[in-house]
Design a protein around this motif. Structure first.
Motif, PDB file in Angstrom:
ATOM      1  N   ASP A 122     -22.525  11.707  38.168  1.00 21.89           N
ATOM      2  CA  ASP A 122     -23.839  11.178  38.565  1.00 21.89           C
ATOM      3  C   ASP A 122     -24.378  10.196  37.533  1.00 21.89           C
ATOM      4  OD1 ASP A 122     -23.827  12.552  40.896  1.00 21.89           O
ATOM      5  OD2 ASP A 122     -25.034  14.227  40.179  1.00 21.89           O
ATOM      6  N   GLN A 123     -24.198  10.531  36.264  1.00 24.52           N
ATOM      7  CA  GLN A 123     -24.670   9.616  35.214  1.00 24.52           C
ATOM      8  C   GLN A 123     -23.977   8.253  35.359  1.00 24.52           C
ATOM      9  OE1 GLN A 123     -23.725  11.852  31.689  1.00 24.52           O
ATOM     10  NE2 GLN A 123     -25.666  12.948  31.696  1.00 24.52           N
ATOM     11  N   GLY A 124     -22.683   8.277  35.669  1.00 22.22           N
ATOM     12  CA  GLY A 124     -21.941   7.028  35.866  1.00 22.22           C
ATOM     13  C   GLY A 124     -22.539   6.214  37.000  1.00 22.22           C
ATOM     14  N   ARG A 125     -22.853   6.901  38.095  1.00 21.65           N
ATOM     15  CA  ARG A 125     -23.446   6.201  39.254  1.00 21.65           C
ATOM     16  C   ARG A 125     -24.801   5.607  38.881  1.00 21.65           C
ATOM     17  NH1 ARG A 125     -24.981   8.621  43.772  1.00 21.65           N
ATOM     18  NH2 ARG A 125     -25.266  10.639  42.787  1.00 21.65           N
ATOM     19  N   PHE A 126     -25.627   6.415  38.170  1.00 24.48           N
ATOM     20  CA  PHE A 126     -26.975   5.946  37.820  1.00 24.48           C
ATOM     21  C   PHE A 126     -26.892   4.735  36.882  1.00 24.48           C
ATOM     22  CE2 PHE A 126     -28.494  10.661  38.082  1.00 24.48           C
ATOM     23  CZ  PHE A 126     -28.335  10.633  39.452  1.00 24.48           C
ATOM     24  N   ALA A 127     -26.004   4.830  35.886  1.00 27.94           N
ATOM     25  CA  ALA A 127     -25.890   3.724  34.916  1.00 27.94           C
ATOM     26  C   ALA A 127     -25.433   2.450  35.610  1.00 27.94           C
ATOM     27  CB  ALA A 127     -24.904   4.108  33.810  1.00 27.94           C
ATOM     28  N   ALA A 128     -24.453   2.576  36.509  1.00 30.37           N
ATOM     29  CA  ALA A 128     -23.948   1.378  37.195  1.00 30.37           C
ATOM     30  C   ALA A 128     -25.027   0.795  38.089  1.00 30.37           C
ATOM     31  CB  ALA A 128     -22.700   1.725  38.002  1.00 30.37           C
ATOM     32  N   THR A 129     -25.803   1.630  38.746  1.00 24.92           N
ATOM     33  CA  THR A 129     -26.903   1.132  39.588  1.00 24.92           C
ATOM     34  C   THR A 129     -27.875   0.334  38.731  1.00 24.92           C
ATOM     35  OG1 THR A 129     -26.676   3.066  40.989  1.00 24.92           O
ATOM     36  CG2 THR A 129     -28.737   1.850  41.196  1.00 24.92           C
ATOM     37  N   HIS A 130     -28.189   0.862  37.561  1.00 18.41           N
ATOM     38  CA  HIS A 130     -29.099   0.151  36.658  1.00 18.41           C
ATOM     39  C   HIS A 130     -28.472  -1.148  36.173  1.00 18.41           C
ATOM     40  CE1 HIS A 130     -31.711  -0.666  33.220  1.00 18.41           C
ATOM     41  NE2 HIS A 130     -32.617   0.061  33.864  1.00 18.41           N
TER      42      HIS A 130
END
Ligand SMILES: Cc1cc2nc3c(=O)[nH]c(=O)nc-3n(C[C@H](O)[C@H](O)[C@H](O)COP(=O)(O)OP(=O)(O)OC[C@H]3O[C@@H](n4cnc5c(N)ncnc54)[C@H](O)[C@@H]3O)c2cc1C
Length: 455
Positions: A313-321
């Motif tokens: 999830d952290q990976g997804r959030f960081a990439a979205t940002h």
């Protein structure tokens, strides 16, 4: 391969995969670099997957009344099959999403350029607009311990044991230590579990901690609390662990399971201005940006909670940002803990200890597995589901489960507990018809038990 990408992700574990998939689905040119021969990260090759597959094989062997002296290689063969399937699946994700996979070890040359040292000695440089570090962590190794000795292993090298030991000492009673103590006890070998603290897994609810300690002891694990390592001696006949209390623990193998370090060293981070704390964890803000806003970091390399589930999830959030400059979701909080001891544990939200300290007026509802028809049918009657709720609003504040399938059972409660406002209510479990007989029924039983206490 190109020399410039929109996004370069370093590490192909769950953190890196979550980041790479989000960035490529967002239309960006993405490369993932990993030093391992195959994708999947330490999650697939040395952590979550092999340990859980090994646990399952050993549990099956025990319930089938199987071989009394199983060969460790044979046990690992099943895990190898799962690892191969996972690698194939994950490699397919990258191929389908046109993410370039680059093999080698990456280090920053400066804040906008990395150099990758390939296995064949070649070196190539790549530049990107955004970087996402997902390099994970590794077992901490005290400098005075000889890990080249075949009888001294950590959670990576334990998987390469040549044969099943007759006894093992697990030093460190964190999640990994407790899980491996259970796993090896499942092989009916002598297990010593050495804990630095006076309780096991002190972040859990006290009732669950007590249940874990009781069941580990009952299964035959020798737990020693409040002990500290002094030195270790190993030779062909075994390992002697000397503790500061003057005790000496003898066993065939020592599994060192005390702490992990973030994989942030030897990566040229000092050339970038990215900050790293004393435990090797990369310092990030709520959007996973490091001190260099175009360099993000996710997963184990940023420290707690050090879970595959959170890393993805952290990976997804960081990439979205990284793609949009904003991300609604932020640091992963209130995530469930799944601990695959035997029996397993899962929990979400506040413990009784925390609610008492905060003076929250709460009540408790219990469902003991021994009272559930499904648990009786499948012969898994050891366990409890415990719901903590606000005694006035009936809002669910914490869920704690100990017993078979605990890590699955928790998600039923999570679906209600994470609802906004009044939708998070204990009444859901009283007013909803559940299949019967199921383990999910534990929620109805626990809710009714709790409501009886407030009426
Ligand atoms: C024994 C054990 C059991 C576990 N059980 C569970 C569990 O049941 N549930 C759970 O949620 N979590 C569990 N975990 C934790 C979980 O494995 C980690 O949280 C997860 O792997 C972190 O994912 P990540 O993407 O941050 O990094 P990783 O999975 O560690 O992947 C990082 C990758 O980056 C690569 N890399 C590092 N440095 C470089 C570099 N400079 N250049 C190129 N590549 C690099 C590494 O080789 C690795 O392939 C367990 C861990 C262990 C050790």
């Amino acid at each position: 391969m190109r020399e410039h990408y929109d996004v370069i992700v370093i590490g192909s574990g769950p953190g890196g995969e979550g980041a790479a998939m989000t960035a490529s689905k967002g239309g960006r040119r993405v490369a993932v670099i990993d030093q391992d021969a195959e994708v999947g990260g330490s999650c697939t090759h040395r952590g979550t997957i092999p340990s859980k597959a090994l646990r399952h094989t050993i549990q099956q062997l025990a319930s089938d009344g199987g071989a009394t002296d199983p060969d460790f290689h044979d046990l690992m063969r099943k895990a190898d099959g799962v690892i191969r399937s996972q690698v194939q699946l994950r490699r397919g994700f990258y191929e389908r999403n046109r993410v370039d996979l680059i093999a080698g070890r990456a280090a920053f040359v400066d804040a906008n350029c990395i150099e990758v040292a390939g296995v064949n000695g070649g070196r190539n440089r790549y530049r990107a607009d955004r970087f996402i570090l997902a390099t994970g962590s590794r077992p901490y190794r005290p400098p005075d311990m000889d890990f080249s000795h075949p009888r001294i292993v950590d959670s990576d090298t334990v998987l390469r044991l040549k044969e099943t030991p007759r006894s093992i000492t697990v030093y460190g009673a964190g999640v990994i230590g407790c899980e491996y103590a259970s796993i090896f006890r499942g092989l009916r070998i002598k297990v010593n579990l050495i804990n630095n603290r006076d309780k096991l897994l002190s972040f859990l609810d006290d009732e669950i901690i007590d249940a874990l300690a009781y069941h580990l002891r009952e299964s035959g694990v020798m737990i020693r609390h409040s002990e500290e390592y002094d030195r270790v001696e190993a030779d062909d006949s075994g390992v002697r662990l000397h503790l500061k209390s003057n005790k000496v623990i003898h066993s065939d193998v020592l599994l060192w399971a005390q702490g992990r370090s973030g994989n942030s060293d030897a990566m040229g981070l000092e050339t970038t201005g990215v900050q790293v704390n004393e435990r090797g964890s990369v310092v990030v803000n709520a959007s996973y940006q490091t001190a260099q806003p175009h360099i993000y970091a996710v997963g184990d390399v940023v420290g707690s909670p050090s879970l595959a589930s959170a890393a993805y999830d952290q990976g997804r959030f960081a990439a979205t940002h990284a793609l949009t400059g904003v991300c609604e979701q932020s640091l992963v909080e209130d995530i469930p803990t799944g601990i695959y001891t035997i029996p397993e544990i899962s929990s979400l939200g506040a413990t009784e200890r925390e609610l008492t300290a905060r003076k929250v007026p709460y009540e408790v509802g219990h469902a003991f597995f021994r009272h559930l028809a499904r648990a009786q049918i499948v012969g898994r009657t050891t366990g409890v589901l415990k719901i903590l709720f606000h005694r006035e609003t009936l809002r669910i504040l914490g869920i704690h489960c100990f017993g078979s399938q605990a890590s699955e059972i928790i998600h039923i409660g999570q679906a209600i507990m994470t609802q906004p406002g009044e939708a998070n209510t204990l009444n859901y479990f009283v007013n909803t018809t559940f299949n019967y007989p199921t383990m999910a029924e534990a929620y109805r039983v626990a809710a009714l038990n709790g409501l009886n206490r407030v009426m």
